[in-house]
Design an enzyme around this catalytic site. Structure first.
Site, PDB file in Angstrom:
ATOM      1  N   HIS A  20       0.828  -1.207   0.000  1.00  0.00           N
ATOM      2  CA  HIS A  20       0.000   0.000   0.000  1.00  0.00           C
ATOM      3  C   HIS A  20       0.864   1.259   0.000  1.00  0.00           C
ATOM      4  CE1 HIS A  20      -3.821  -2.028   0.515  1.00  0.00           C
ATOM      5  NE2 HIS A  20      -3.295  -2.781   1.465  1.00  0.00           N
TER       6      HIS A  20
ATOM      7  N   CYS B  31       0.244 -26.988 -16.280  1.00  0.00           N
ATOM      8  CA  CYS B  31      -0.572 -25.777 -16.380  1.00  0.00           C
ATOM      9  C   CYS B  31       0.278 -24.528 -16.134  1.00  0.00           C
ATOM     10  CB  CYS B  31      -1.726 -25.819 -15.388  1.00  0.00           C
ATOM     11  SG  CYS B  31      -2.807 -27.243 -15.576  1.00  0.00           S
TER      12      CYS B  31
HETATM   13  C1  LIG Z   1      -7.662 -10.874   3.664  1.00  0.00           C
HETATM   14  C2  LIG Z   1      -6.443 -10.092   4.041  1.00  0.00           C
HETATM   15  C3  LIG Z   1      -5.872  -9.214   3.123  1.00  0.00           C
HETATM   16  C4  LIG Z   1      -4.746  -8.473   3.464  1.00  0.00           C
HETATM   17  N1  LIG Z   1      -4.171  -7.666   2.522  1.00  0.00           N
HETATM   18  C5  LIG Z   1      -3.045  -6.981   2.822  1.00  0.00           C
HETATM   19  C6  LIG Z   1      -2.404  -6.193   1.816  1.00  0.00           C
HETATM   20  O1  LIG Z   1      -2.819  -6.184   0.655  1.00  0.00           O
HETATM   21  N2  LIG Z   1      -1.309  -5.460   2.164  1.00  0.00           N
HETATM   22  C7  LIG Z   1      -0.822  -5.472   3.426  1.00  0.00           C
HETATM   23  O2  LIG Z   1       0.145  -4.769   3.672  1.00  0.00           O
HETATM   24  N3  LIG Z   1      -1.382  -6.249   4.387  1.00  0.00           N
HETATM   25  C8  LIG Z   1      -2.469  -7.016   4.107  1.00  0.00           C
HETATM   26  N4  LIG Z   1      -3.050  -7.810   5.068  1.00  0.00           N
HETATM   27  C9  LIG Z   1      -2.427  -7.874   6.381  1.00  0.00           C
HETATM   28  C10 LIG Z   1      -1.225  -8.811   6.399  1.00  0.00           C
HETATM   29  O3  LIG Z   1      -1.516 -10.029   5.777  1.00  0.00           O
HETATM   30  C11 LIG Z   1      -0.815  -9.073   7.841  1.00  0.00           C
HETATM   31  O4  LIG Z   1      -0.624  -7.862   8.469  1.00  0.00           O
HETATM   32  C12 LIG Z   1       0.470  -9.858   7.985  1.00  0.00           C
HETATM   33  O5  LIG Z   1       0.470 -11.015   7.163  1.00  0.00           O
HETATM   34  C13 LIG Z   1       0.656 -10.277   9.422  1.00  0.00           C
HETATM   35  O6  LIG Z   1       1.813 -11.048   9.526  1.00  0.00           O
HETATM   36  P1  LIG Z   1       2.253 -11.701  10.900  1.00  0.00           P
HETATM   37  O7  LIG Z   1       3.611 -12.194  10.678  1.00  0.00           O
HETATM   38  O8  LIG Z   1       1.988 -10.781  11.997  1.00  0.00           O
HETATM   39  O9  LIG Z   1       1.209 -12.883  11.102  1.00  0.00           O
HETATM   40  P2  LIG Z   1       1.266 -14.430  10.612  1.00  0.00           P
HETATM   41  O10 LIG Z   1       1.622 -14.534   9.213  1.00  0.00           O
HETATM   42  O11 LIG Z   1       0.018 -15.038  11.066  1.00  0.00           O
HETATM   43  O12 LIG Z   1       2.482 -14.982  11.448  1.00  0.00           O
HETATM   44  C14 LIG Z   1       2.350 -15.422  12.764  1.00  0.00           C
HETATM   45  C15 LIG Z   1       2.965 -16.789  12.883  1.00  0.00           C
HETATM   46  O13 LIG Z   1       3.014 -17.168  14.234  1.00  0.00           O
HETATM   47  C16 LIG Z   1       2.803 -18.547  14.323  1.00  0.00           C
HETATM   48  N5  LIG Z   1       2.385 -18.868  15.701  1.00  0.00           N
HETATM   49  C17 LIG Z   1       1.235 -18.552  16.307  1.00  0.00           C
HETATM   50  N6  LIG Z   1       1.190 -19.052  17.554  1.00  0.00           N
HETATM   51  C18 LIG Z   1       2.371 -19.689  17.734  1.00  0.00           C
HETATM   52  C19 LIG Z   1       2.919 -20.425  18.836  1.00  0.00           C
HETATM   53  N7  LIG Z   1       2.252 -20.601  19.982  1.00  0.00           N
HETATM   54  N8  LIG Z   1       4.159 -20.965  18.688  1.00  0.00           N
HETATM   55  C20 LIG Z   1       4.857 -20.812  17.527  1.00  0.00           C
HETATM   56  N9  LIG Z   1       4.365 -20.131  16.469  1.00  0.00           N
HETATM   57  C21 LIG Z   1       3.134 -19.573  16.574  1.00  0.00           C
HETATM   58  C22 LIG Z   1       1.728 -18.781  13.301  1.00  0.00           C
HETATM   59  O14 LIG Z   1       1.666 -20.133  12.896  1.00  0.00           O
HETATM   60  C23 LIG Z   1       2.142 -17.840  12.187  1.00  0.00           C
HETATM   61  O15 LIG Z   1       2.925 -18.474  11.194  1.00  0.00           O
HETATM   62  C24 LIG Z   1      -4.182  -8.583   4.755  1.00  0.00           C
HETATM   63  C25 LIG Z   1      -4.734  -9.489   5.660  1.00  0.00           C
HETATM   64  C26 LIG Z   1      -5.837 -10.248   5.320  1.00  0.00           C
HETATM   65  C27 LIG Z   1      -6.375 -11.246   6.274  1.00  0.00           C
END
Ligand SMILES: Cc1cc2nc3c(=O)[nH]c(=O)nc-3n(C[C@H](O)[C@H](O)[C@H](O)COP(=O)(O)OP(=O)(O)OC[C@H]3O[C@@H](n4cnc5c(N)ncnc54)[C@H](O)[C@@H]3O)c2cc1C
Ligand SMILES: Cc1cc2nc3c(=O)[nH]c(=O)nc-3n(C[C@H](O)[C@H](O)[C@H](O)COP(=O)(O)OP(=O)(O)OC[C@H]3O[C@@H](n4cnc5c(N)ncnc54)[C@H](O)[C@@H]3O)c2cc1C
Lengths: 474, 313
Positions: free
Chosen positions: A51, A403
């Site tokens: 974004h 594919c």
């Molecule tokens: C539909 C949708 C569309 C989006 N579109 C955008 C976009 O276009 N642009 C943008 O900038 N953002 C977008 N976002 C937001 C973005 O996807 C998230 O902000 C980002 O992926 C978050 O990453 P994270 O690493 O915090 O979470 P996650 O990817 O969930 O990473 C957390 C990790 O922690 C692990 N975990 C959890 N509990 C434990 C435990 N007890 N022990 C060990 N591991 C654990 C999980 O398995 C996971 O792999 C979107 C989100 C959604 C849902």
């Protein structure tokens, strides 16, 4: 027992970005992930948009980090050789009232430092976005919006972090955390880890992790987003990302361009309770189709070839990124709703800063490998180059997924770089993600995985234990 | 660039019949490309009988039926077979590019026959609500897993759609000791052949639900159950009719789609017995979806002759 300098919980885009940033310094870093594959939480099911920073309140942390992230990701994607494409976005207005709103957005975004914004009129839109609904009266054009493959970005960050010394432990679920003297003991489903600093980047489960250290002042509420993928034949449906005006809880249903070429429409925004409910629905489908057609009337439901749901980890209106003085050395990086992907490089810098301010010495390594060799995808290169590759290594000519044109060599490489499951191979290479959805290539990929990972065929899974593809040998 | 008189893409029954026919009609420089490691196409995984009743007036298995053509092709020197060779590009000036382990080749042909078969409609194309766990297979993939690889996909199976492949797989699973809990068909009657309804489903006491549709898939890692509803003639839900079936596997047998992406990418249009580009032909399932392979053979013979006439003219 080894005591790590920093342990990070969660190998999504946030955890891996932090790990890669910290790998510049002389630190022992461990990244702990409960799933078999990285990026299998929120980070693989999103819109993949970088974004520009146009839809965030001016005083918010996410607003600031989004603009910074959009800037930083350019350098990182070059270093890591991951495809980032600046395609630009259009937020469109359907009437006079909406134009006012558009101008307000523009002002707020300019305050946050979003570069290059301009309003464009009907004539401009007609010329540059011919499939757009002709009743649109005006657009806000943000040239710095881009797209990236969100999961390949995580894999490439992780690969580079490992190269620079980070340890990544998968299938390692954090069950409890105990604060002992000057360090934390982390009880996991595998082994016990000790660390001086602990970073919580556990996505949807960040509240559960925080609670383990009795910091219990936020809740993660999942907000579901269903998205629908269109056939690659429609690659040129739009030239930009197309947004309606944002609502209170989301950016609305968008027309998305993706790094793989397939357009995508969505996401919905629905607050739910269950953090593991990734189901899609008929009502989500009709809602998205209706809203998408309001932007691009020619979209046909027959063009939709796949779909998924993602859950935004929402904790109030903003990101929570802070050192917890109640548990010195513990940093929460939670509530990573959109634009968490975009902001991830800026979040990594901010977290490094917080660590430093709380006593961790950040000394640069003599040698930091900033660069990563480009991953080869036959679908992305012209045939003469493919010919050369085949000369060098015959197995580039052994096409497994017809594919998407993915060779045996690419699949072997993906496994060497960490893929352990069928979906792990899919998200790294695109094999099984085309029109036949794996009907033709599943058996061959299973065999390659079995061979490369020394696993019996009956042990090959879709995405980790419990998701075995077959039941038994006959 | 290498030149050939006739290049045939696809070594299934269609491509093989076309090759034999073109050869018999005078073309002596034929290249047959097949991406798999053996000729025969889909027939290799159809180890049940019922092939050849019309064409050979005999009851054969799929591999036996294919074997007759493989033998003919191997017996002549004018047909070169190139296995593990996948065509990746066709252009309307009749050049074709293919990859195989160790090489990429572009060939200029006088005539080309596309006989690339079909693929199955998938779960993704049918918009079924719910989760996306392991355990959802296209019926053809399940057939390949069992018959070619000797791997049993699941033990409690629900089959969606009553096409022939689904029916044949119902019997196949039953024979392997799995429990086939239901065949769900949205239409009033089966889309498959009557003999398959009798021999594959009725004889094994497998319940078939006509006028029913699957409404949701449940299960986090692996399929756990499905919910099913009765529908009226417009396929709308009859209120209160929803019920659940516990299962670990779902087979999709909801139709086949011709594979002709290469033709589309080349901007070539398919017409009856020919295409918009003189000298490019299409036959078999990539032309239209056939019920039985015997008719594929008959029609592909004709295309082989037309291609021969074109090449030699
Ligand atoms: C539909 C949708 C569309 C989006 N579109 C955008 C976009 O276009 N642009 C943008 O900038 N953002 C977008 N976002 C937001 C973005 O996807 C998230 O902000 C980002 O992926 C978050 O990453 P994270 O690493 O915090 O979470 P996650 O990817 O969930 O990473 C957390 C990790 O922690 C692990 N975990 C959890 N509990 C434990 C435990 N007890 N022990 C060990 N591991 C654990 C999980 O398995 C996971 O792999 C979107 C989100 C959604 C849902
Ligand atoms: C799963 C399944 C089960 C079936 N079961 C029965 C049955 O029981 N009884 C019956 O009568 N009919 C059955 N049919 C129908 C049967 O497929 C057809 O009657 C017949 O096999 C069609 O012949 P074909 O040569 O057109 O296609 P196929 O047999 O599919 O052959 C096409 C060939 O082209 C090759 N190919 C495709 N693309 C390329 C490329 N780019 N480059 C090189 N090679 C390529 C493929 O590998 C394949 O070998 C079944 C079909 C399917 C899909």
């Amino acid at each position: 027992m080894k005591i790590y300098d920093v342990a990070i919980i969660g190998a999504g885009v946030i955890g891996t970005s932090i790990a890669r940033e910290l790998s510049r310094y002389r630190l022992d870093v461990a990244l702990l992930e409960k799933e078999t594959e990285l990026a299998f939480g929120v980070s693989k099911s999103n819109s993949g948009i970088i974004h520009p920073g146009t839809q965030n309140p001016p005083a918010s942390l996410k607003g600031k980090l989004c603009v910074q992230g959009n800037f930083l990701i350019r350098k990182i994607s070059k270093e890591l050789n991951v495809d980032f494409k600046e395609v630009g976005e259009l937020i469109v207005a359907f009437n006079e009232d909406e134009i006012k709103e558009l101008l307000r957005l523009k002002k707020e975004a300019e305050f946050l430092g979003v570069p290059g914004l301009k309003t464009v009129d009907k004539a401009w839109l007609k010329e540059n976005e011919p499939n757009l609904n002709s009743v649109v009266v005006c657009g806000l054009y943000a040239p710095t919006a881009g797209i990236i493959s969100p999961y390949r970005f995580v894999y490439d960050l992780a690969e580079n972090a490992i190269k620079n010394g980070v340890e990544i432990h998968t299938e390692t679920k954090v069950i409890d955390i105990i604060r002992v003297d000057k360090y934390f003991e982390i009880v996991t489903s595998k082994e016990l880890f000790k660390t001086k600093y602990l970073i919580n980047a556990a996505g949807l489960f960040a509240d559960d992790i925080s609670k383990m250290l009795t910091i219990d002042d936020f809740r993660i509420k999942p907000r579901k987003g269903e998205e629908f993928i269109l056939d690659k034949k429609k690659e040129n449906l739009t030239n930009h990302l197309i947004f309606p005006l944002p609502s209170k809880i989301s950016k609305g249903v968008l027309i998305i361009k993706t790094a793989d070429g397939n357009p995508m429409i969505g996401p919905t925004a629905e607050d739910i309770e269950d953090k593991e409910d990734f189901s899609t629905s008929d009502s989500g489908f009709s809602k998205v189709l209706l809203s998408a057609r309001r932007l691009i009337p020619s979209i046909n439901d027959k063009d939709i070839i796949s779909y998924f749901a993602g859950l935004r980890p929402v904790a109030g209106d903003d990101f929570i990124i802070r050192h917890e003085s109640k548990a010195p050395g513990f940093i929460n990086v939670a509530g990573m709703q959109s634009p968490g992907l975009t902001a991830s490089p800026a979040i990594a810098l901010l977290v490094a800063d917080i660590l430093k301010n709380n006593g961790l010495a950040l000394k640069k390594k003599l040698i930091f490998h900033a660069h990563r060799k480009k991953t080869i995808h036959l679908f992305a290169i012209p045939l003469p180059q493919t010919k050369k590759l085949i000369k060098k290594d015959a197995s580039y000519g052994d096409i497994i997924c017809r594919c998407e044109m993915v060779s045996a060599k690419e699949i072997q490489d993906a496994i060497k770089r960490g893929a352990k499951t069928m979906d792990g191979v899919k998200f790294r290479t695109r094999a099984q993600s085309g029109r036949c959805h794996g009907s033709f290539c599943t058996t061959r990929i299973m065999k390659i995985l079995a061979e490369e990972t020394q696993t019996p065929l009956a042990g090959i899974t879709k995405r980790g234990k419990g998701s075995e593809i077959i039941k038994e040998r006959i | 660039m290498i030149k050939r008189d006739l290049v045939i893409v696809g070594g299934g029954p269609a491509g093989m019949a076309a090759a034999v026919s073109a050869y018999e009609n005078g073309v002596k420089d034929i290249l047959l490309l097949e991406r798999d490691q053996y000729l025969g196409g889909i027939l290799n995984q159809c180890i049940h009988t019922g092939f050849g009743i019309n064409y050979f007036k005999e009851v054969l298995t799929g591999p036996e039926y294919a074997g007759r053509f493989i033998k003919k092709i191997k017996g002549v020197s004018g047909i070169e077979v190139s296995l593990k060779s996948i065509a990746v590009k066709l252009t309307n000036d009749k050049t074709i590019t293919f990859l195989s382990p160790g090489r990429l080749k572009t060939i200029k042909a006088r005539a080309i026959i596309m006989a690339t078969g079909c693929r199955e409609k998938t779960r993704e194309m049918t918009h079924i609500q719910g989760t996306r766990p392991a355990g959802v297979f296209s019926a053809g993939l399940a057939q390949k897993l069992i018959n070619i690889e000797g791997l049993l996909p699941g033990k409690e199976v629900v089959i969606i759609g009553s096409g022939d492949i689904g029916l044949i797989m119902a019997r196949r699973f039953a024979l392997e000791g799995a429990k086939v809990k239901a065949v769900i068909e949205i239409q009033k009657k089966s889309r498959g052949l009557l003999r398959n309804m009798v021999q594959c489903v009725e004889d094994f006491d497998i319940p078939v639900y006509f006028n029913h549709k699957i409404s949701r898939i449940y299960g986090k890692d692996r399929v756990e159950k499905v919910s099913v509803m009765k529908v009226n003639d417009n396929f709308n839900e009859i209120p209160g009719s929803i019920f659940e079936i516990k299962c670990d596997t779902i087979l999709m047998s909801v139709g086949l789609i011709s594979e002709n992406e290469l033709i589309e990418m080349a901007g070539v249009k398919i017409e009856e017995n020919k295409t918009s580009v003189p000298g490019i032909f299409v036959c078999g399932n990539s032309f239209k979806i056939y019920d039985v392979v015997d008719s594929v053979t008959t029609d592909s013979y004709l295309i082989g002759k037309l291609a021969a006439d074109y090449t030699l003219s």
